[in-house]
Design a protein around this motif. Structure first.
Motif, PDB file in Angstrom:
ATOM      1  N   CYS A  67     -64.696  26.424  32.170  1.00 43.94           N
ATOM      2  CA  CYS A  67     -65.273  26.613  30.843  1.00 43.94           C
ATOM      3  C   CYS A  67     -65.037  25.353  29.990  1.00 43.94           C
ATOM      4  CB  CYS A  67     -64.565  27.818  30.244  1.00 43.94           C
ATOM      5  SG  CYS A  67     -65.341  28.460  28.844  1.00 43.94           S
ATOM      6  N   LEU A  68     -63.830  24.796  30.076  1.00 46.42           N
ATOM      7  CA  LEU A  68     -63.525  23.572  29.317  1.00 46.42           C
ATOM      8  C   LEU A  68     -64.385  22.406  29.828  1.00 46.42           C
ATOM      9  CD1 LEU A  68     -59.648  23.984  29.043  1.00 46.42           C
ATOM     10  CD2 LEU A  68     -61.243  23.813  27.109  1.00 46.42           C
ATOM     11  N   GLU A 103     -67.377  22.599  31.007  1.00 47.61           N
ATOM     12  CA  GLU A 103     -68.716  22.756  30.409  1.00 47.61           C
ATOM     13  C   GLU A 103     -68.715  22.230  28.977  1.00 47.61           C
ATOM     14  OE1 GLU A 103     -70.890  26.446  30.598  1.00 47.61           O
ATOM     15  OE2 GLU A 103     -70.477  26.613  32.741  1.00 47.61           O
ATOM     16  N   GLN A 104     -67.617  22.492  28.252  1.00 52.09           N
ATOM     17  CA  GLN A 104     -67.522  21.974  26.867  1.00 52.09           C
ATOM     18  C   GLN A 104     -67.472  20.450  26.863  1.00 52.09           C
ATOM     19  OE1 GLN A 104     -64.449  23.794  24.405  1.00 52.09           O
ATOM     20  NE2 GLN A 104     -64.658  25.686  25.547  1.00 52.09           N
ATOM     21  N   ASN A 150     -70.674  18.682  26.820  1.00 50.38           N
ATOM     22  CA  ASN A 150     -71.414  18.673  25.551  1.00 50.38           C
ATOM     23  C   ASN A 150     -70.750  17.822  24.474  1.00 50.38           C
ATOM     24  OD1 ASN A 150     -73.559  20.406  26.296  1.00 50.38           O
ATOM     25  ND2 ASN A 150     -72.119  22.117  26.262  1.00 50.38           N
ATOM     26  N   LEU A 151     -69.666  17.134  24.810  1.00 50.49           N
ATOM     27  CA  LEU A 151     -68.970  16.320  23.809  1.00 50.49           C
ATOM     28  C   LEU A 151     -69.760  15.050  23.508  1.00 50.49           C
ATOM     29  CD1 LEU A 151     -65.319  16.470  25.218  1.00 50.49           C
ATOM     30  CD2 LEU A 151     -66.111  17.457  23.048  1.00 50.49           C
ATOM     31  N   VAL A 158     -60.672  18.327  23.675  1.00 55.07           N
ATOM     32  CA  VAL A 158     -61.107  19.238  24.752  1.00 55.07           C
ATOM     33  C   VAL A 158     -60.616  18.723  26.112  1.00 55.07           C
ATOM     34  CG1 VAL A 158     -63.081  20.396  25.825  1.00 55.07           C
ATOM     35  CG2 VAL A 158     -63.134  19.885  23.384  1.00 55.07           C
TER      36      VAL A 158
END
Ligand code: AVI
Length: 348
Positions: A51-52, A54-55, A58-59, A220
């Motif tokens: 999940c991280l 995936e984040q 998007n950074l 993140v």
């Protein structure tokens, strides 16, 4: 031997993943006993880690994801025309988010096609397959649940004739240069003369761009790195006080790689119950958790050569941060050139 379950448009192959895997416990015990402590990066990807990640994609600082996606968006039709309508086998397919742009080009041909995602996560494979089947009318999916790290030949389980082997997302960059060459050699060994290899790889650039991509302002990537300690605590009875470690990202110019480490802020001893060890840290000592190698186009070409692959086409994003490279096996290129009575270029 792979087990197969199937319906009309979806076949699901499962290799015995455990049989070929070092266990988490073994790898943690070995890695934390080494003079430079280290952990294999594949353990980042538990549920929270995935999940991280995936984040991270998007950074604003993490350009590789967007750069590769932009290549697909701009050039999907051309890439499809170049590779032909062959079965597409993708190593480490995940949610296939970027690959969908290429699948659109397959779909536009209005002919049946086969997509073979290969991934370590059976849940991700199933979810992604279901979505793709709903989106694309002409797709048939042969999904393979396997740990392909170091063993791309697991795809022999898929009964395919001609194929495109694809390794996107610069995941090859997480292997050492030697491991990468070996991975490609094994890949070449399972390629027929008309098969092709598509590689998405991050290019060398200024550390001012590279380092923030692995040390973002929102923290993140730091959470992603530290998550492996939480995982050791949860799954192996570790007693890491995670707050006494900090995330470090640096560019090692001599090696041409980003390194991620976890640095202990204090001298401490950490028990890990399930492996029956107490691990000692000096203040400032690090655990090396990931390498992300960066390449020049010439290094990518040379890497291919070591595995008898010839670089035939390249696509870049507008900033030339990322490369999508198309390789063909040396022999097929060589035969083709001989047939056409052309000279073999010296670079071959
Ligand atoms: C999966 N892999 C290509 C990523 C990379 O860029 O090396 C993993 C990653 N580590 C930190 N940020 C992203």
């Amino acid at each position: 031997m792979a087990q197969v379950t199937s319906n009309e448009r979806l076949r699901f192959y499962a290799m015995d993943v455990q049989a070929h895997q070092h266990t988490f416990a073994q790898d943690v015990a070995d890695g934390l006993a080494a003079p430079q402590k280290w952990l294999p990066p594949k353990y980042f990807y538990d549920e929270r880690g995935s999940c991280l990640y995936e984040q991270i994609c998007n950074l604003p600082e993490y350009y590789p994801y967007r750069a590769e996606r932009d290549i697909f968006i701009a050039h999907a039709a051309e890439i499809h025309a170049e590779i032909g309508h062959l079965a597409l086998v993708e190593f480490g397919s995940g949610n296939a988010a970027k690959t969908r742009h290429l699948l659109v080009a397959y779909e536009r041909a209005e002919r049946p096609f086969i997509y073979c995602p290969v991934d370590i996560s059976p849940t991700m494979l199933r979810q992604t397959a279901e979505q793709l089947l709903q989106t694309y009318r002409h797709i048939a999916i042969h999904a393979l649940h396997a740990d392909f790290t170091g063993r791309p030949d697991v795809v022999r389980a898929l009964p395919l004739e001609r194929k495109v082997l694809a390794f996107f997302g610069s995941s090859l960059g997480n292997f050492t240069r030697e491991e990468s060459a070996e991975f490609l050699r094994r890949l070449t060994a399972i390629m027929g003369p008309e098969d092709v290899f598509l590689l998405g790889i991050d290019l060398k650039k200024s550390p001012e761009i590279l380092v923030p991509a692995y040390d973002d302002a929102q923290g993140v990537t730091s959470a992603f790195n530290l998550n492996v300690l939480h995982r050791i605590n949860r799954e192996l009875g570790g007693q890491f006080d995670v707050q006494t470690f900090e995330h470090v990202a640096l560019y090692n110019d001599a090696q041409g790689r980003i390194e991620m480490h976890l640095r202990s802020l204090v001298a401490q001893r950490v028990p890990i119950i399930n492996i029956d060890r107490v691990v000692s840290f000096a203040a400032g000592e690090t655990i090396h958790t990931e390498n992300s190698y960066k390449y020049t186009v010439d290094e990518v070409r040379a890497l291919g050569h070591r595995a008898n692959l010839v670089l035939r086409r390249t696509w870049f994003d507008p900033q030339r941060y990322f490369l999508l490279a198309l390789f063909r096996p040396f022999l097929s290129v060589n035969c083709h050139i001989r047939k056409a009575h052309l000279c073999i270029p010296t670079s071959l």
